[in-house]
Design a protein around this motif. Structure first.
Motif, PDB file in Angstrom:
ATOM      1  N   GLY A  96       0.788  -1.217   0.000  1.00 29.85           N
ATOM      2  CA  GLY A  96       0.000   0.000   0.000  1.00 29.85           C
ATOM      3  C   GLY A  96       0.822   1.269   0.000  1.00 29.85           C
ATOM      4  O   GLY A  96       0.497   2.239  -0.688  1.00 29.85           O
ATOM      5  N   THR A  97       1.928   1.263   0.759  1.00 33.12           N
ATOM      6  CA  THR A  97       2.728   2.481   0.926  1.00 33.12           C
ATOM      7  C   THR A  97       4.091   2.414   0.256  1.00 33.12           C
ATOM      8  O   THR A  97       4.769   3.436   0.141  1.00 33.12           O
ATOM      9  CB  THR A  97       2.947   2.751   2.421  1.00 33.12           C
ATOM     10  OG1 THR A  97       3.758   1.688   2.971  1.00 33.12           O
ATOM     11  CG2 THR A  97       1.622   2.819   3.172  1.00 33.12           C
ATOM     12  N   SER A  98       4.517   1.212  -0.142  1.00 34.76           N
ATOM     13  CA  SER A  98       5.846   0.947  -0.698  1.00 34.76           C
ATOM     14  C   SER A  98       6.959   1.147   0.329  1.00 34.76           C
ATOM     15  O   SER A  98       8.142   1.158  -0.020  1.00 34.76           O
ATOM     16  CB  SER A  98       6.128   1.796  -1.943  1.00 34.76           C
ATOM     17  OG  SER A  98       7.132   1.203  -2.735  1.00 34.76           O
ATOM     18  N   ARG A  99       6.597   1.281   1.615  1.00 38.03           N
ATOM     19  CA  ARG A  99       7.607   1.423   2.675  1.00 38.03           C
ATOM     20  C   ARG A  99       8.417   0.134   2.802  1.00 38.03           C
ATOM     21  O   ARG A  99       7.870  -0.958   2.826  1.00 38.03           O
ATOM     22  CB  ARG A  99       6.917   1.741   4.004  1.00 38.03           C
ATOM     23  CG  ARG A  99       7.873   1.954   5.172  1.00 38.03           C
ATOM     24  CD  ARG A  99       7.120   2.476   6.384  1.00 38.03           C
ATOM     25  NE  ARG A  99       6.093   1.544   6.826  1.00 38.03           N
ATOM     26  CZ  ARG A  99       6.317   0.558   7.706  1.00 38.03           C
ATOM     27  NH1 ARG A  99       7.521   0.383   8.231  1.00 38.03           N
ATOM     28  NH2 ARG A  99       5.330  -0.239   8.076  1.00 38.03           N
ATOM     29  N   CYS A 100       9.730   0.270   2.864  1.00 40.08           N
ATOM     30  CA  CYS A 100      10.620  -0.888   2.882  1.00 40.08           C
ATOM     31  C   CYS A 100      10.618  -1.554   4.260  1.00 40.08           C
ATOM     32  O   CYS A 100      10.787  -0.891   5.292  1.00 40.08           O
ATOM     33  CB  CYS A 100      12.035  -0.457   2.505  1.00 40.08           C
ATOM     34  SG  CYS A 100      13.135  -1.838   2.165  1.00 40.08           S
ATOM     35  N   LEU A 101      10.447  -2.872   4.272  1.00 36.38           N
ATOM     36  CA  LEU A 101      10.352  -3.645   5.505  1.00 36.38           C
ATOM     37  C   LEU A 101      11.514  -4.632   5.670  1.00 36.38           C
ATOM     38  O   LEU A 101      11.671  -5.219   6.748  1.00 36.38           O
ATOM     39  CB  LEU A 101       9.041  -4.443   5.519  1.00 36.38           C
ATOM     40  CG  LEU A 101       7.760  -3.655   5.217  1.00 36.38           C
ATOM     41  CD1 LEU A 101       6.580  -4.611   5.100  1.00 36.38           C
ATOM     42  CD2 LEU A 101       7.518  -2.622   6.302  1.00 36.38           C
ATOM     43  N   GLY A 102      12.293  -4.828   4.612  1.00 33.22           N
ATOM     44  CA  GLY A 102      13.384  -5.796   4.684  1.00 33.22           C
ATOM     45  C   GLY A 102      13.930  -6.098   3.306  1.00 33.22           C
ATOM     46  O   GLY A 102      13.730  -5.331   2.353  1.00 33.22           O
ATOM     47  N   GLN A 103      14.622  -7.210   3.204  1.00 33.56           N
ATOM     48  CA  GLN A 103      15.269  -7.616   1.965  1.00 33.56           C
ATOM     49  C   GLN A 103      15.062  -9.108   1.754  1.00 33.56           C
ATOM     50  O   GLN A 103      15.027  -9.892   2.713  1.00 33.56           O
ATOM     51  CB  GLN A 103      16.764  -7.299   2.026  1.00 33.56           C
ATOM     52  CG  GLN A 103      17.559  -7.677   0.782  1.00 33.56           C
ATOM     53  CD  GLN A 103      18.158  -9.068   0.850  1.00 33.56           C
ATOM     54  OE1 GLN A 103      18.222  -9.676   1.908  1.00 33.56           O
ATOM     55  NE2 GLN A 103      18.600  -9.576  -0.286  1.00 33.56           N
ATOM     56  N   ILE A 104      14.918  -9.513   0.491  1.00 37.63           N
ATOM     57  CA  ILE A 104      14.831 -10.937   0.156  1.00 37.63           C
ATOM     58  C   ILE A 104      15.566 -11.155  -1.155  1.00 37.63           C
ATOM     59  O   ILE A 104      15.510 -10.315  -2.061  1.00 37.63           O
ATOM     60  CB  ILE A 104      13.362 -11.415   0.067  1.00 37.63           C
ATOM     61  CG1 ILE A 104      13.289 -12.948  -0.027  1.00 37.63           C
ATOM     62  CG2 ILE A 104      12.618 -10.746  -1.084  1.00 37.63           C
ATOM     63  CD1 ILE A 104      11.886 -13.497   0.218  1.00 37.63           C
TER      64      ILE A 104
END
Length: 202
Positions: A96-104
């Protein structure tokens, strides 16, 4: 804790020329409110937060307690993974916000043999919401669009019960324990091997 070892194992199994790395996906892979996108400079704040975790910096190239400049350099390294031919490093983001939460990452050095390895890390304050599991499912949706790929593997330390749950929720199956499989922070570590198999006719 939602993370796995990020560095894929190397293999001498094949001497064939490596397959060309598939193109970056046209559409961001997504699943249940999580999307996987290219890294942006603005994601450096996520990397700074991730670097404060006591374990994550021991499994990859992110320095512990990274400065903003070091975090930006790490973000740039993630952007270069595809250019270098080692695989795909995605930012895990809120759809929804494109806020980054981590990496994969999906690491494709064994694509000649139909295999790839996945690794992921979610910032501490976002853990416990099945973000890693949803990111893994989005990654698999993308992985199975690669015709040569039939198997995606995860390597998880046995104590990491949160990551085990993420693998289970994403549909990975435990296949065994690899004793003294790899070195992390100067110590040989056991690894649980999990795998997902593409549902394709043989």
């Amino acid at each position: 804790m939602d993370w796995t070892a990020q560095s894929p194992p190397t293999t001498a199994e094949t001497v064939e020329a490596p397959l060309a790395l598939p193109e970056w996906p046209v559409d961001d892979p997504r699943h249940s409110g999580v999307l996987l996108r290219r890294f942006r400079d603005a994601d450096a704040g996520m990397a700074v937060e991730l670097s404060r975790d006591s374990y994550v910096p021991t499994t990859g190239t992110l320095p512990a307690h990274a400065s903003h400049e070091e975090a930006l350099a790490w973000v740039e390294r993630q952007r270069q993974r595809h250019c270098e031919g080692t695989g795909f490093s995605f930012a895990i983001a809120d759809a929804g916000t494109s806020r980054c939460l981590g990496q994969i990452g999906l690491w494709t050095r064994e694509l000649n043999n139909g295999r790839a390895q996945a690794g992921y890390a979610v910032i501490p304050r976002e853990r416990g919401r099945r973000i890693a599991a949803r990111a893994l499912q989005a990654l698999l949706h993308f992985a199975w669009t690669i015709p040569e790929l039939h198997r995606v593997e995860l390597y998880i330390e046995p104590w990491n019960t949160a990551s085990v749950r993420s693998a289970d929720h994403a549909g990975f199956q435990r296949e065994g324990l690899l004793r003294s499989h790899q070195e992390i922070a100067g110590v040989r570590r056991d690894m649980l091997l999990y795998a997902a198999i593409g549902n394709r006719p043989v």
